[in-house]
Design a protein around this motif. Structure first.
Motif, PDB file in Angstrom:
ATOM      1  N   PHE A 143       6.062  -2.129  -1.489  1.00  0.00           N
ATOM      2  CA  PHE A 143       5.775  -3.550  -1.395  1.00  0.00           C
ATOM      3  C   PHE A 143       6.989  -4.322  -1.906  1.00  0.00           C
ATOM      4  N   LEU A 144       7.452  -5.294  -1.114  1.00  0.00           N
ATOM      5  CA  LEU A 144       8.626  -6.098  -1.472  1.00  0.00           C
ATOM      6  C   LEU A 144       8.169  -7.427  -2.058  1.00  0.00           C
ATOM      7  N   ILE A 145       8.794  -7.838  -3.151  1.00  0.00           N
ATOM      8  CA  ILE A 145       8.434  -9.101  -3.781  1.00  0.00           C
ATOM      9  C   ILE A 145       9.069 -10.256  -3.016  1.00  0.00           C
ATOM     10  N   ASP A 146       8.364 -11.390  -2.913  1.00  0.00           N
ATOM     11  CA  ASP A 146       8.911 -12.514  -2.159  1.00  0.00           C
ATOM     12  C   ASP A 146       9.963 -13.249  -2.995  1.00  0.00           C
ATOM     13  N   PRO A 147      10.784 -14.106  -2.356  1.00  0.00           N
ATOM     14  CA  PRO A 147      11.895 -14.745  -3.076  1.00  0.00           C
ATOM     15  C   PRO A 147      11.465 -15.569  -4.280  1.00  0.00           C
ATOM     16  N   VAL A 148      10.262 -16.152  -4.233  1.00  0.00           N
ATOM     17  CA  VAL A 148       9.814 -16.984  -5.363  1.00  0.00           C
ATOM     18  C   VAL A 148       9.021 -16.168  -6.377  1.00  0.00           C
ATOM     19  N   MET A 149       8.924 -14.849  -6.151  1.00  0.00           N
ATOM     20  CA  MET A 149       8.296 -13.927  -7.091  1.00  0.00           C
ATOM     21  C   MET A 149       6.841 -14.295  -7.379  1.00  0.00           C
ATOM     22  N   GLU A 150       6.122 -14.690  -6.325  1.00  0.00           N
ATOM     23  CA  GLU A 150       4.716 -15.025  -6.472  1.00  0.00           C
ATOM     24  C   GLU A 150       3.802 -13.996  -5.834  1.00  0.00           C
ATOM     25  N   ALA A 151       4.332 -13.162  -4.949  1.00  0.00           N
ATOM     26  CA  ALA A 151       3.488 -12.198  -4.244  1.00  0.00           C
ATOM     27  C   ALA A 151       4.298 -11.000  -3.810  1.00  0.00           C
ATOM     28  N   LEU A 152       3.575  -9.888  -3.571  1.00  0.00           N
ATOM     29  CA  LEU A 152       4.153  -8.675  -3.000  1.00  0.00           C
ATOM     30  C   LEU A 152       3.647  -8.538  -1.573  1.00  0.00           C
ATOM     31  N   ARG A 153       4.518  -8.104  -0.661  1.00  0.00           N
ATOM     32  CA  ARG A 153       4.130  -7.907   0.726  1.00  0.00           C
ATOM     33  C   ARG A 153       4.487  -6.491   1.160  1.00  0.00           C
ATOM     34  N   LEU A 154       3.559  -5.822   1.840  1.00  0.00           N
ATOM     35  CA  LEU A 154       3.781  -4.454   2.300  1.00  0.00           C
ATOM     36  C   LEU A 154       4.970  -4.424   3.245  1.00  0.00           C
ATOM     37  N   ARG A 155       5.958  -3.604   2.901  1.00  0.00           N
ATOM     38  CA  ARG A 155       7.197  -3.555   3.684  1.00  0.00           C
ATOM     39  C   ARG A 155       7.327  -2.280   4.499  1.00  0.00           C
ATOM     40  N   SER A 156       6.893  -1.129   3.927  1.00  0.00           N
ATOM     41  CA  SER A 156       7.071   0.145   4.626  1.00  0.00           C
ATOM     42  C   SER A 156       6.113   1.179   4.055  1.00  0.00           C
ATOM     43  N   THR A 157       5.708   2.138   4.906  1.00  0.00           N
ATOM     44  CA  THR A 157       4.820   3.226   4.475  1.00  0.00           C
ATOM     45  C   THR A 157       5.342   4.546   5.002  1.00  0.00           C
ATOM     46  N   TRP A 158       4.848   5.624   4.393  1.00  0.00           N
ATOM     47  CA  TRP A 158       5.180   6.966   4.869  1.00  0.00           C
ATOM     48  C   TRP A 158       3.904   7.782   4.932  1.00  0.00           C
ATOM     49  N   ARG A 159       3.622   8.332   6.116  1.00  0.00           N
ATOM     50  CA  ARG A 159       2.507   9.242   6.376  1.00  0.00           C
ATOM     51  C   ARG A 159       1.139   8.567   6.188  1.00  0.00           C
ATOM     52  N   ILE A 160       1.070   7.269   6.337  1.00  0.00           N
ATOM     53  CA  ILE A 160      -0.205   6.569   6.287  1.00  0.00           C
ATOM     54  C   ILE A 160      -0.093   5.311   7.126  1.00  0.00           C
ATOM     55  N   ASP A 161      -1.148   5.016   7.873  1.00  0.00           N
ATOM     56  CA  ASP A 161      -1.174   3.814   8.694  1.00  0.00           C
ATOM     57  C   ASP A 161      -1.209   2.588   7.770  1.00  0.00           C
ATOM     58  N   PRO A 162      -0.305   1.622   7.956  1.00  0.00           N
ATOM     59  CA  PRO A 162      -0.322   0.426   7.092  1.00  0.00           C
ATOM     60  C   PRO A 162      -1.675  -0.274   7.089  1.00  0.00           C
ATOM     61  N   ALA A 163      -2.430  -0.162   8.188  1.00  0.00           N
ATOM     62  CA  ALA A 163      -3.730  -0.830   8.247  1.00  0.00           C
ATOM     63  C   ALA A 163      -4.722  -0.232   7.250  1.00  0.00           C
ATOM     64  N   ARG A 164      -4.465   0.974   6.768  1.00  0.00           N
ATOM     65  CA  ARG A 164      -5.385   1.622   5.820  1.00  0.00           C
ATOM     66  C   ARG A 164      -5.161   1.175   4.386  1.00  0.00           C
ATOM     67  N   ILE A 165      -4.075   0.494   4.131  1.00  0.00           N
ATOM     68  CA  ILE A 165      -3.753   0.083   2.760  1.00  0.00           C
ATOM     69  C   ILE A 165      -4.374  -1.285   2.488  1.00  0.00           C
ATOM     70  N   PRO A 166      -5.256  -1.378   1.503  1.00  0.00           N
ATOM     71  CA  PRO A 166      -5.875  -2.663   1.199  1.00  0.00           C
ATOM     72  C   PRO A 166      -4.872  -3.630   0.564  1.00  0.00           C
ATOM     73  N   HIS A 167      -5.115  -4.914   0.779  1.00  0.00           N
ATOM     74  CA  HIS A 167      -4.300  -5.980   0.201  1.00  0.00           C
ATOM     75  C   HIS A 167      -2.814  -5.816   0.545  1.00  0.00           C
ATOM     76  N   PRO A 168      -2.444  -5.897   1.817  1.00  0.00           N
ATOM     77  CA  PRO A 168      -1.017  -5.808   2.163  1.00  0.00           C
ATOM     78  C   PRO A 168      -0.190  -6.948   1.574  1.00  0.00           C
ATOM     79  N   GLN A 169      -0.854  -8.058   1.216  1.00  0.00           N
ATOM     80  CA  GLN A 169      -0.186  -9.137   0.488  1.00  0.00           C
ATOM     81  C   GLN A 169      -0.906  -9.306  -0.844  1.00  0.00           C
TER      82      GLN A 169
END
Length: 508
Positions: A143-169
């Motif tokens: 998860f990459l932090i946004d420029p204003v450091m208020e939130a994390l956003r899912l950037r990349s995954t390995w061996r798992i569908d990103p849709a399976r990860i809860p709270h991508p933001q």
């Protein structure tokens, strides 16, 4: 049999069984999981080589090889048990050694420099793979932090569908697991904790997260997910932190490459703009204008905020202007460009001969007030030299006073009003001075008068006038050279701290 071939002891067990059989006089053999499943167990004694993993097969003690074996049955069983125990320990050691070898290979691969064509996405994939290999987990995510450091956003995954990860933001303002990890350094979520379970992919037993940080602060979060329950050792956390450290370096390299490309693009654009803006070009005057013009200029950056215009109005009149926008580089150059554009539009409208210097400056002032912010303004001095009348009609809006030099006399030409771009209702006056053959008119920006020596002494107008003292100047170029050379002697090898423009006019 494929399961046997993958075991690190598979090539040695057969030889051990042959030697043990010869020593005991009892048949000892090894049955793989497949062999054991197809033939019912008829052995006197048998034991799996690894508890809980029947696919590894069994060590078996069968019938005696002769009527009088070398060892009786209890001794044979005890010996077989001891050999089985040693084989188990040896297999565990070999597995550990193999795991360490893979870890070393992963660390070497993880630490290698990024390939030119790999890019950030390739680096992320390589490092997320390393996180899985080093921790033994099932999958990983960054998860990459946004420029204003208020939130994390899912950037990349390995061996798992990103849709399976809860709270991508994931917002960081609330006490979420990510926010806690960024403060504490690491966090372990367990499926048994109902609050933590909502932050893990479905079917996972636990999730391990560590922050990705640089010297300047947090960059994101690295998570590993595991589907089976097992202990998480300190070594596992350390390995994941190593991957996070490499991930931070990859992100910093990516940012530096982008900044370098942006700087290169900006530098090329500034060079192109500088070539079009260059005020050191030849200043056009009519052959019968009655004046000789010379100009010198230097910029503190790629783009100058100084304005210098000399423009013939008709056969006997020449317009001139010198200005200095506040600041340096692009902001100052933008203000200067607005003033120059307004000035050119006024001079090229077909009625330039009817415009007075005070009216021109007043129009420039209104243009800057309407198009620039409050902190953007400039000084301007404008004038018209009339050869037939033998006069200079001029107006000065907050610019360093020009000088009229006639023999040994030096006269400062007074100012008439405030800087352009400050107050739209400002009104400017104008003055007229007579000109004679041999007169010098010297205009300069404060980058010349405020040039500093190594001892931090200003060049001032005294330096300008001192360079011309004690000599008669029959052309503008020689006088400009004398002033320019004296200023450089004053400052030494120091780079200019401000844009510097000098305009010298000799009356023929």
């Amino acid at each position: 049999m494929s399961s046997v071939l993958t075991d690190p002891l598979s090539a040695e067990v057969g030889e051990v069984c042959n030697r043990l059989s010869a020593a005991l006089g009892w048949r000892v053999d090894y049955a793989s999981a497949a062999d054991d499943a197809h033939s019912p167990p008829t052995a006197i004694w048998s034991e799996p080589l690894a508890k809980g993993e029947p696919t590894l097969g069994r060590l078996r003690l069968n019938h005696a090889l002769s009527a009088r074996p070398r060892a009786d049955l209890p001794v044979a069983v005890a010996t077989a048990q001891a050999v089985s125990h040693l084989l188990k320990r040896l297999r565990t050691a070999l597995q550990s050694l193999d795991s360490r070898s893979r870890e070393v290979s992963t660390l070497i691969e993880m630490g290698r420099p990024d390939q030119p064509r790999e890019g950030l996405s390739g680096s992320l994939e390589r490092l997320l793979t390393a996180a899985v290999d080093l921790t033994g987990c099932w999958s990983s995510a960054f998860f990459l932090i946004d420029p204003v450091m208020e939130a994390l956003r899912l950037r990349s995954t390995w061996r798992i569908d990103p849709a399976r990860i809860p709270h991508p933001q994931r917002l960081l303002e609330s006490p979420t697991p990510d926010a806690q990890a960024l403060l504490r350094g690491a966090i372990l979520l367990d499926r048994q904790d109902p609050r933590a379970a909502a932050w893990m992919p479905e079917g996972c037993a636990f999730a391990l997260g560590v922050p990705v940080k640089s010297a300047e602060g947090p960059l994101g979060m690295l998570w590993c997910f595991e589907r089976r329950r097992r202990d998480v050792t300190p070594r596992c956390v350390t390995a994941l932190r190593s991957v996070a450290s490499q991930l931070a370096r990859a992100l910093e390299r990516s940012v530096l490459l982008k900044e370098s490309a942006a700087r290169k693009r900006l530098r090329n654009e500034l060079r192109a703009a500088s070539r079009h803006q260059d005020i050191r070009r030849t200043l056009p005057v009519h052959a019968d204008s009655g004046i000789d013009v010379a100009m010198r200029a230097a910029s503190a950056s790629e783009l100058s905020g100084d304005l210098c215009e000399v423009c013939p109005l008709d056969g006997s009149r020449t317009f001139l202007a010198l200005g200095d926008a506040v600041g340096h580089s692009i902001p100052a150059a933008m203000v200067m460009a607005l003033a120059r554009g307004a000035l050119r539009a006024l001079l090229d409208d077909g009625e330039a001969g009817n415009w007075q210097p005070s009216a021109l400056i007043q129009r420039i002032n209104r243009t800057l007030c309407s198009l620039t912010s409050a902190e953007q303004f400039m000084s301007v001095v404008a004038g018209v030299i009339d050869r037939r009348a033998g006069t200079l009609l001029y107006s000065n809006a907050g610019h360093p006073p020009p000088w009229l030099i006639r023999g040994s006399n030096r006269t400062a030409l007074k100012s008439h009003g405030m800087l352009c771009g400050v107050l739209s209702e400002a009104v400017y006056q104008q003055s007229v001075v007579s000109l004679e053959a041999g007169d010098l008119l010297v205009f300069f920006t404060d980058g010349i008068s405020e040039a500093l020596s190594p001892q931090r002494q200003l060049f001032r107008a005294d330096g300008v006038l001192g360079a011309l003292q004690g000599q008669t100047w029959d052309n503008a170029d020689a006088a400009a050279n004398a002033i320019w050379q004296r200023m450089h002697e004053h400052v030494g090898h120091r780079e200019p701290l401000d844009d510097q423009t000098l305009l010298v006019i000799s009356v023929r």
